[in-house]
Design an enzyme around this catalytic site. Structure first.
Site, mmCIF file in Angstrom:
data_model
loop_
_atom_site.group_PDB
_atom_site.id
_atom_site.type_symbol
_atom_site.label_atom_id
_atom_site.label_comp_id
_atom_site.label_asym_id
_atom_site.label_seq_id
_atom_site.Cartn_x
_atom_site.Cartn_y
_atom_site.Cartn_z
ATOM 1 N N GLY A 1 0.820 -1.208 0.000
ATOM 2 C CA GLY A 1 0.000 0.000 0.000
ATOM 3 C C GLY A 1 0.852 1.255 0.000
ATOM 4 N N GLY B 1 3.378 7.827 3.212
ATOM 5 C CA GLY B 1 4.436 6.896 2.863
ATOM 6 C C GLY B 1 3.877 5.611 2.298
ATOM 7 N N LYS C 1 4.918 0.220 8.137
ATOM 8 C CA LYS C 1 4.602 1.527 7.559
ATOM 9 C C LYS C 1 5.879 2.353 7.529
ATOM 10 C CE LYS C 1 1.537 5.527 8.104
ATOM 11 N NZ LYS C 1 0.428 6.125 8.913
ATOM 12 N N GLY D 1 0.359 5.744 0.453
ATOM 13 C CA GLY D 1 -0.565 6.825 0.782
ATOM 14 C C GLY D 1 0.155 8.126 1.010
ATOM 15 N N ASP E 1 -9.753 11.130 9.283
ATOM 16 C CA ASP E 1 -9.490 10.594 7.941
ATOM 17 C C ASP E 1 -10.114 9.210 7.768
ATOM 18 O OD1 ASP E 1 -8.526 10.888 5.366
ATOM 19 O OD2 ASP E 1 -6.554 10.048 5.822
ATOM 20 N N VAL F 1 3.388 1.116 2.752
ATOM 21 C CA VAL F 1 3.291 -0.006 3.684
ATOM 22 C C VAL F 1 3.888 -1.236 3.003
ATOM 23 C CG1 VAL F 1 1.769 -1.487 5.019
ATOM 24 C CG2 VAL F 1 1.221 0.940 4.760
#
Length: 381
Positions: free
Chosen positions: A103, A108, A125, A105, A215, A110
């Site tokens: 992932g 940063g 992360k 975002g 969020d 993952v």
């Protein structure tokens, strides 16, 4: 616990113990020679033998010098279990092997990693220090996560750091994000109710601790296991803050399409509270029901999509028509009139009962308003 400082002539044996949130090392309990605070400003580097899969000591910085202590594997593991996630470790590559990026975002990426200690998979992360997100921002996020202990909130396992990056080790959720899960399937009523109850439970807990998330969106909801919504976790606390810190911690933050009106329009005379997360939950619910991607990808967008023309009767099927009333309550533009997380959770806990009382509910599309916004400022309603 016993540790040893090797010297050219005589090795020094010390007691190691935890006292008043400090790692204390000395000849006795009364007057420790070395005192290292257990917080995210302190650093410790483990000495780990990859071939033997054993610890044999650790290094700390003391008065601008590195001090190496030898200690048995058993005592190292015992100490580690007491300070994991509470202190910064160095040299993540000594204990984890990267597998693949799972992932990316705002804060940063993952990476799925494998522990060289227990051979289990974890999520790492990776956060890079830059002008937008400082070390203090990252420390604040880590301290927020440390303060939260709930089954529906992702938990820190360990934290590593280098000169330019932070590495946060967490449990690996095999089911991926809610967005990924929804990409290839339509959720039924029971699944939707289960998801919403868990998210709201997490938010109620956060509110009780004085925090808001700011969020909530499908990308920040994780499924512990594949194809199973019965155990989910809220993640990514980069925008989370204590209510009293809103003004100094990115007040106009969040993901366009999921941000509450009061967050968009925020100024010092127009503060907001935990009710903004309820609106974001409503946005998430709408995204689940319609499959519509609410995120505004372009900075040039002048319409806040969550309340634009996407609310059309044809978006609702006979199944998700049943969610219209709660959706209306969660997307109320006035935070003082918006349903609370506790009341919304009660609603979903008694979903079938409320449905019987709402057979003649109002049409959502008649209640939704537009919220026009400009690139460099926000219009008032």
């Amino acid at each position: 616990m016993i540790c040893i400082r090797k010297h050219a002539i005589i090795d020094q044996h010390y007691l190691l113990f935890i006292q008043d949130s400090n790692i204390c090392i000395g000849k006795n309990y009364a007057n420790p020679k070395y005192v290292l605070p257990i917080n995210l400003q302190s650093k410790l580097e483990w000495s780990f033998d990859k071939e033997l899969c054993q610890f044999d000591g650790f290094t700390i910085e003391w008065k601008h010098q590195k001090k190496l202590f030898n200690m048995s594997d058993i005592d190292c593991r015992r100490l580690k279990s007491l300070i994991d996630g509470k202190i910064l470790y160095k040299e993540i590559n000594s204990q984890y092997f990267p597998i693949q990026i799972v992932g990316e975002g705002t804060f940063g990426k993952v990476i799925k990693v494998v522990s060289l200690i227990d051979r289990k998979e974890y999520a790492c992360k990776v956060m890079k220090l830059n002008q937008k997100f400082s070390k203090n921002d990252i420390i604040y996020e880590l301290m927020t996560m440390q303060s939260l202990n709930h089954e529906n909130i992702v938990k820190i396992k360990e934290v590593y750091s280098s000169k330019s990056h932070f590495f946060i080790i967490m449990d690996y959720c095999r089911g991926g994000t809610l967005r990924e899960y929804m990409a290839f399937r339509t959720l039924n009523q029971d699944q939707i109710v289960i998801i919403m109850k868990q998210i709201l439970n997490a938010l109620i807990y956060m509110n009780s601790k004085g925090y808001i998330h700011r969020d909530i969106k499908p990308d920040n909801i994780l499924l512990r296991e594949e194809n199973d919504v019965s155990s989910i976790q809220v993640c990514d606390f980069g925008f989370a803050a204590r209510v009293e810190d809103i003004f100094i911690k990115h007040p106009n933050c969040g993901t366009p399409g999921f941000m509450a009106p009061e967050v968009i329009k925020y100024d010092q005379t127009n503060p907001y509270n935990e009710q903004c997360d309820v609106f974001s939950c409503g946005s998430l619910l709408y995204s689940i029901l319609t499959g519509y991607n609410l995120e505004v990808q372009s900075e040039e967008s002048e319409i806040y999509n969550i309340e634009a023309q996407v609310y059309e009767e044809r978006q609702f099927t006979s199944c998700n028509n049943q969610f219209k009333n709660i959706l209306l309550k969660m997307l109320e533009t006035c935070p003082n009139q918006r349903i609370t997380a506790k009341d919304a959770q009660i609603y979903f806990e008694n979903f079938d009962l409320y449905l019987l009382e709402e057979q003649n509910s109002l049409d959502v599309t008649q209640k939704i308003k537009h919220i026009p916004i400009k690139k460099n400022g926000f219009n008032q309603l």
